[in-house]
Design an enzyme around this catalytic site. Structure first.
Site, short mmCIF file in Angstrom:
data_model
loop_
_atom_site.label_atom_id
_atom_site.label_comp_id
_atom_site.label_asym_id
_atom_site.label_seq_id
_atom_site.Cartn_x
_atom_site.Cartn_y
_atom_site.Cartn_z
CB SER A 8 -1.09 -0.63 1.03
OG SER A 8 -1.40 1.45 1.30
CG HIS A 33 -4.23 -1.58 -1.69
ND1 HIS A 33 -4.97 -2.00 -2.91
CD2 HIS A 33 -4.64 -0.45 -1.53
CE1 HIS A 33 -6.18 -1.77 -1.95
NE2 HIS A 33 -6.53 -0.61 -1.05
CG ASP A 35 -5.33 3.45 0.45
OD1 ASP A 35 -6.35 2.15 0.12
OD2 ASP A 35 -4.38 2.39 1.26
CG MET A 37 -8.30 7.28 2.08
SD MET A 37 -7.95 7.64 3.32
CE MET A 37 -6.72 6.52 2.90
CG MET A 68 -11.17 3.61 1.34
SD MET A 68 -10.54 4.00 2.19
CE MET A 68 -9.37 3.47 1.37
CG MET A 137 -12.40 -2.11 4.14
SD MET A 137 -10.49 -1.83 3.52
CE MET A 137 -9.80 -0.43 4.65
CG ASP A 175 -6.55 -2.43 2.76
OD1 ASP A 175 -5.38 -1.95 3.43
OD2 ASP A 175 -7.05 -1.35 1.33
#
Length: 223
Positions: A8, A33, A35, A37, A68, A137, A175
């Protein structure tokens, strides 16, 4: 198929991002990965399409992009154009989930759906066959470095049973709080993809940590 490891990037040093990408490119890792947000669906803000596009230029491995965000359907095509190979949206953010899954697949990306810790796997029973990936999650989304929620283990087992009973082929990705201390248990529960952030990038030897995560023997799963 052997399990996959997806470091990540949220846990990497963003002042040395090119070095982090080079490290992962040269390691035994399978995916990056990422993320994304928005500060609304989760309390943190990270980066958007332009940064994903810059990351794609540095990546020699697929980009696993975890949205997300609220109303992800507004941005699916843009993230695909930026270089996302896997696009995962949250069940909790999509009142028309099947439509969004079909939208992702129409771009040519693999389609994933994520579940927050409090969301039961039964919420996906009517779309499982359409999915390429389910992301469990194992922390509450929004920040890296959190502790693994162990209630995720029976949840992974339940999801594995659901997939097997339906002969569905979605990968189970996990994750949050994944490291060498619990990766074997997560895999034995039925996971296919390990997302590892802090445990990789904050270790003394990230490449060796990735290799150790990859080396967990498949024949020990489901014992």
């Amino acid at each position: 198929m052997s399990h996959l490891v997806a470091p990540s990037i949220l846990a990497a040093d963003f002042t040395r991002l090119a070095e982090a990408f080079a490290l992962v490119n040269e390691s035994e890792a399978d995916w990056f990965h990422l993320d994304v947000m928005d500060g609304r669906f989760v309390p943190n803000i990270t980066f958007g399409m332009m940064v994903v596009e810059a990351m794609k230029a540095m990546a020699a491995k697929p980009l696993d992009v975890h949205l997300m965000i609220e109303q992800p359907e507004r941005y699916v095509e843009q993230f695909r154009k930026a270089g996302a190979d896997v696009i995962t949206v949250h069940q909790e953010a999509c009142p028309h989930l099947h439509r969004v899954v079909q939208q992702i697949k129409a771009t040519g990306a693999k389609a994933g759906v994520a579940l927050n810790p409090a969301t039961p796997v039964v919420m996906l029973e009517d779309v499982l066959e359409a999915l390429d990936l389910v992301l469990v999650m194992s922390v509450n989304p929004g920040f890296g470095g959190q502790k693994f929620i162990y209630q995720s283990i029976p949840k992974i087992r339940k999801l594995r049973r659901m997939l097997d009973e339906r002969n569905a082929h979605a990968l189970i990705e996990v994750d949050g709080g994944i490291g060498l201390h619990n990766a074997e248990e997560v895999l034995r529960a039925g996971a296919d993809v390990l997302v590892a952030g802090s445990s990789v990038f904050r270790s003394p030897d990230p490449r060796a940590t990735i290799a150790r995560l990859k080396a967990i023997e498949k024949e020990r799963f489901f014992a």
